[in-house]
Design a protein around this motif. Sequence first.
Motif, PDB file in Angstrom:
ATOM      1  N   ALA A  55       1.955 -25.219  -6.784  1.00  0.00           N
ATOM      2  CA  ALA A  55       3.412 -24.878  -6.694  1.00  0.00           C
ATOM      3  C   ALA A  55       3.660 -23.450  -7.094  1.00  0.00           C
ATOM      4  O   ALA A  55       4.135 -22.591  -6.331  1.00  0.00           O
ATOM      5  N   LYS A  56       3.313 -23.115  -8.380  1.00  0.00           N
ATOM      6  CA  LYS A  56       3.110 -21.870  -9.058  1.00  0.00           C
ATOM      7  C   LYS A  56       2.339 -20.904  -8.318  1.00  0.00           C
ATOM      8  O   LYS A  56       2.758 -19.717  -7.941  1.00  0.00           O
ATOM      9  N   ASN A  57       1.212 -21.018  -7.834  1.00  0.00           N
ATOM     10  CA  ASN A  57       0.145 -20.289  -7.231  1.00  0.00           C
ATOM     11  C   ASN A  57       0.948 -19.887  -5.925  1.00  0.00           C
ATOM     12  O   ASN A  57       0.568 -18.601  -5.427  1.00  0.00           O
ATOM     13  N   ARG A  58       1.621 -20.876  -5.180  1.00  0.00           N
ATOM     14  CA  ARG A  58       2.149 -20.272  -3.976  1.00  0.00           C
ATOM     15  C   ARG A  58       3.288 -19.188  -4.088  1.00  0.00           C
ATOM     16  O   ARG A  58       3.295 -18.394  -3.272  1.00  0.00           O
ATOM     17  N   ILE A  59       4.038 -19.502  -5.161  1.00  0.00           N
ATOM     18  CA  ILE A  59       5.051 -18.330  -5.336  1.00  0.00           C
ATOM     19  C   ILE A  59       4.367 -17.009  -5.793  1.00  0.00           C
ATOM     20  O   ILE A  59       4.873 -16.241  -5.322  1.00  0.00           O
ATOM     21  N   THR A  60       3.249 -17.135  -6.552  1.00  0.00           N
ATOM     22  CA  THR A  60       2.618 -15.754  -6.897  1.00  0.00           C
ATOM     23  C   THR A  60       2.124 -15.325  -5.696  1.00  0.00           C
ATOM     24  O   THR A  60       2.223 -14.007  -5.468  1.00  0.00           O
ATOM     25  N   GLU A  61       1.451 -15.846  -4.737  1.00  0.00           N
ATOM     26  CA  GLU A  61       0.680 -15.323  -3.513  1.00  0.00           C
ATOM     27  C   GLU A  61       1.833 -14.806  -2.670  1.00  0.00           C
ATOM     28  O   GLU A  61       1.705 -13.841  -2.059  1.00  0.00           O
ATOM     29  N   ALA A  62       2.856 -15.331  -2.669  1.00  0.00           N
ATOM     30  CA  ALA A  62       4.055 -14.855  -1.524  1.00  0.00           C
ATOM     31  C   ALA A  62       4.698 -13.792  -2.028  1.00  0.00           C
ATOM     32  O   ALA A  62       4.676 -12.792  -1.476  1.00  0.00           O
ATOM     33  N   CYS A  63       4.969 -13.731  -3.365  1.00  0.00           N
ATOM     34  CA  CYS A  63       5.565 -12.496  -3.785  1.00  0.00           C
ATOM     35  C   CYS A  63       4.734 -11.277  -4.073  1.00  0.00           C
ATOM     36  O   CYS A  63       5.044 -10.213  -3.712  1.00  0.00           O
ATOM     37  N   THR A  64       3.333 -11.576  -4.253  1.00  0.00           N
ATOM     38  CA  THR A  64       2.297 -10.544  -4.606  1.00  0.00           C
ATOM     39  C   THR A  64       2.306  -9.797  -3.331  1.00  0.00           C
ATOM     40  O   THR A  64       2.133  -8.508  -3.216  1.00  0.00           O
ATOM     41  N   ALA A  65       1.920 -10.848  -2.108  1.00  0.00           N
ATOM     42  CA  ALA A  65       1.657 -10.068  -0.765  1.00  0.00           C
ATOM     43  C   ALA A  65       2.945  -9.408  -0.373  1.00  0.00           C
ATOM     44  O   ALA A  65       2.609  -8.330   0.290  1.00  0.00           O
ATOM     45  N   ARG A  66       3.929  -9.690  -0.508  1.00  0.00           N
ATOM     46  CA  ARG A  66       5.266  -8.817  -0.168  1.00  0.00           C
ATOM     47  C   ARG A  66       5.325  -7.386  -1.115  1.00  0.00           C
ATOM     48  O   ARG A  66       5.389  -6.397  -0.510  1.00  0.00           O
ATOM     49  N   TYR A  67       5.297  -7.731  -2.231  1.00  0.00           N
ATOM     50  CA  TYR A  67       5.142  -6.432  -3.223  1.00  0.00           C
ATOM     51  C   TYR A  67       4.214  -5.559  -2.670  1.00  0.00           C
ATOM     52  O   TYR A  67       4.347  -4.271  -2.749  1.00  0.00           O
ATOM     53  N   LEU A  68       2.821  -5.902  -2.511  1.00  0.00           N
ATOM     54  CA  LEU A  68       1.673  -5.022  -2.230  1.00  0.00           C
ATOM     55  C   LEU A  68       1.885  -4.697  -0.797  1.00  0.00           C
ATOM     56  O   LEU A  68       1.220  -3.535  -0.741  1.00  0.00           O
ATOM     57  N   SER A  69       2.589  -5.010  -0.043  1.00  0.00           N
ATOM     58  CA  SER A  69       2.863  -4.626   1.395  1.00  0.00           C
ATOM     59  C   SER A  69       3.895  -3.509   1.556  1.00  0.00           C
ATOM     60  O   SER A  69       4.183  -2.939   2.509  1.00  0.00           O
ATOM     61  N   GLY A  70       4.536  -3.121   0.371  1.00  0.00           N
ATOM     62  CA  GLY A  70       5.592  -2.225   0.263  1.00  0.00           C
ATOM     63  C   GLY A  70       6.754  -2.848   0.555  1.00  0.00           C
ATOM     64  O   GLY A  70       7.959  -2.009   0.491  1.00  0.00           O
ATOM     65  N   ASP A  71       7.063  -4.100   0.727  1.00  0.00           N
ATOM     66  CA  ASP A  71       8.311  -5.043   0.922  1.00  0.00           C
ATOM     67  C   ASP A  71       8.882  -4.986  -0.514  1.00  0.00           C
ATOM     68  O   ASP A  71       8.670  -5.792  -1.279  1.00  0.00           O
ATOM     69  N   GLU A  72      10.224  -4.085  -0.641  1.00  0.00           N
ATOM     70  CA  GLU A  72      10.940  -4.204  -1.884  1.00  0.00           C
ATOM     71  C   GLU A  72      11.721  -5.304  -2.185  1.00  0.00           C
ATOM     72  O   GLU A  72      12.272  -5.697  -2.970  1.00  0.00           O
ATOM     73  N   GLY A  73      12.037  -6.087  -0.712  1.00  0.00           N
ATOM     74  CA  GLY A  73      13.063  -6.996  -0.836  1.00  0.00           C
ATOM     75  C   GLY A  73      14.424  -6.689  -1.059  1.00  0.00           C
ATOM     76  O   GLY A  73      14.699  -5.464  -1.235  1.00  0.00           O
ATOM     77  N   LYS A  74      15.267  -7.677  -1.320  1.00  0.00           N
ATOM     78  CA  LYS A  74      16.756  -7.316  -1.729  1.00  0.00           C
ATOM     79  C   LYS A  74      17.197  -8.388  -2.415  1.00  0.00           C
ATOM     80  O   LYS A  74      17.367  -9.646  -1.931  1.00  0.00           O
ATOM     81  N   SER A  75      17.856  -8.258  -3.573  1.00  0.00           N
ATOM     82  CA  SER A  75      18.462  -9.449  -4.439  1.00  0.00           C
ATOM     83  C   SER A  75      19.745  -9.889  -3.893  1.00  0.00           C
ATOM     84  O   SER A  75      20.342  -9.017  -3.130  1.00  0.00           O
ATOM     85  N   GLU A  76      20.315 -11.078  -4.055  1.00  0.00           N
ATOM     86  CA  GLU A  76      21.458 -11.453  -3.564  1.00  0.00           C
ATOM     87  C   GLU A  76      22.676 -10.864  -4.468  1.00  0.00           C
ATOM     88  O   GLU A  76      23.961 -11.072  -4.027  1.00  0.00           O
ATOM     89  N   TYR A  77      22.279 -10.404  -5.589  1.00  0.00           N
ATOM     90  CA  TYR A  77      23.387  -9.897  -6.503  1.00  0.00           C
ATOM     91  C   TYR A  77      22.774  -8.481  -7.100  1.00  0.00           C
ATOM     92  O   TYR A  77      21.653  -8.546  -7.314  1.00  0.00           O
ATOM     93  N   HIS A  78      23.687  -7.890  -7.665  1.00  0.00           N
ATOM     94  CA  HIS A  78      23.389  -6.451  -8.197  1.00  0.00           C
ATOM     95  C   HIS A  78      22.974  -6.873  -9.805  1.00  0.00           C
ATOM     96  O   HIS A  78      24.045  -7.149 -10.549  1.00  0.00           O
ATOM     97  N   TYR A  79      21.784  -6.652 -10.154  1.00  0.00           N
ATOM     98  CA  TYR A  79      21.461  -6.943 -11.567  1.00  0.00           C
ATOM     99  C   TYR A  79      22.058  -5.698 -12.301  1.00  0.00           C
ATOM    100  O   TYR A  79      22.435  -5.883 -13.585  1.00  0.00           O
ATOM    101  N   TYR A  80      21.606  -4.506 -12.118  1.00  0.00           N
ATOM    102  CA  TYR A  80      21.878  -3.251 -12.602  1.00  0.00           C
ATOM    103  C   TYR A  80      23.076  -2.641 -11.944  1.00  0.00           C
ATOM    104  O   TYR A  80      23.264  -2.885 -10.828  1.00  0.00           O
ATOM    105  N   PRO A  81      23.440  -1.578 -12.803  1.00  0.00           N
ATOM    106  CA  PRO A  81      24.620  -0.913 -12.213  1.00  0.00           C
ATOM    107  C   PRO A  81      24.272  -0.237 -10.923  1.00  0.00           C
ATOM    108  O   PRO A  81      23.002   0.339 -10.757  1.00  0.00           O
TER     109      PRO A  81
END
Length: 223
Positions: A55-81
């Motif tokens: 289960a952990k590996n699937r999350i690693t694979e999904a997030c890594t693939a998106r990051y390496l593809s240049g997909d920055e994603g978008k959080s549902e809330y603003h963590y920083y100013p």
Amino acid sequence: MDVSQAIEGRRSIRAFDADRDVASTLITSILGTASRAPSGSNIQPWHVYVVTGAAKNRITEACTARYLSGDEGKSEYHYYPQAWRQPYIGRRRQTGFGLYGLLGIDKADTAAVQDYRVTNYQFFGAPVGLFFTIDRDMELGSWLDYGMFIQSVMLSARGAGLETCAQAAFCPYYDSVMPLLGAPDEQMLVCGMSLGYPLSEAIINGYRTERIAVEAFTTFVTD
């Protein structure tokens, strides 16, 4: 260790012993202790997903693939100013330069920075990942409660000989993470966390951020 030692010794650990498992009974004990964290009217707004193995590996694979593809994603809330200013931007830069400097990574070296950032999605080698979610209809007060709960998880883990690293890095990819957790639509991702036994010999685990003096953020009002 006593409470002061647990708090003052805590730091974000970024290198864990991947070969040393954490017993599920110990995780349950840590979360049980942390659940004594205060919350307004005792509503206890936290939900925790514990991921290991495949289960952990699937999350690693999904997030890594998106990051390496240049997909920055978008959080549902603003963590920083949304608009950085001093002194906060200065503290952030100091942390970034200190961290990469310790690792010998030039921040202009895009490939090296990318390789290191991927370790976020690998849970820094930790055998356990925790994901914290909150119901969407909760208000800011419950988010304050949640922070106290997450801090309690970290301190409880230290008391058990473990260490942690809280990670907002997963938030931009919440739409990949949440389905893999089986989390319902009425919940949103607060953050992830790596949990495990630290690699004491890892240079990165010696990194420690500075804190400003109490006098710099405290005002005593007596009259």
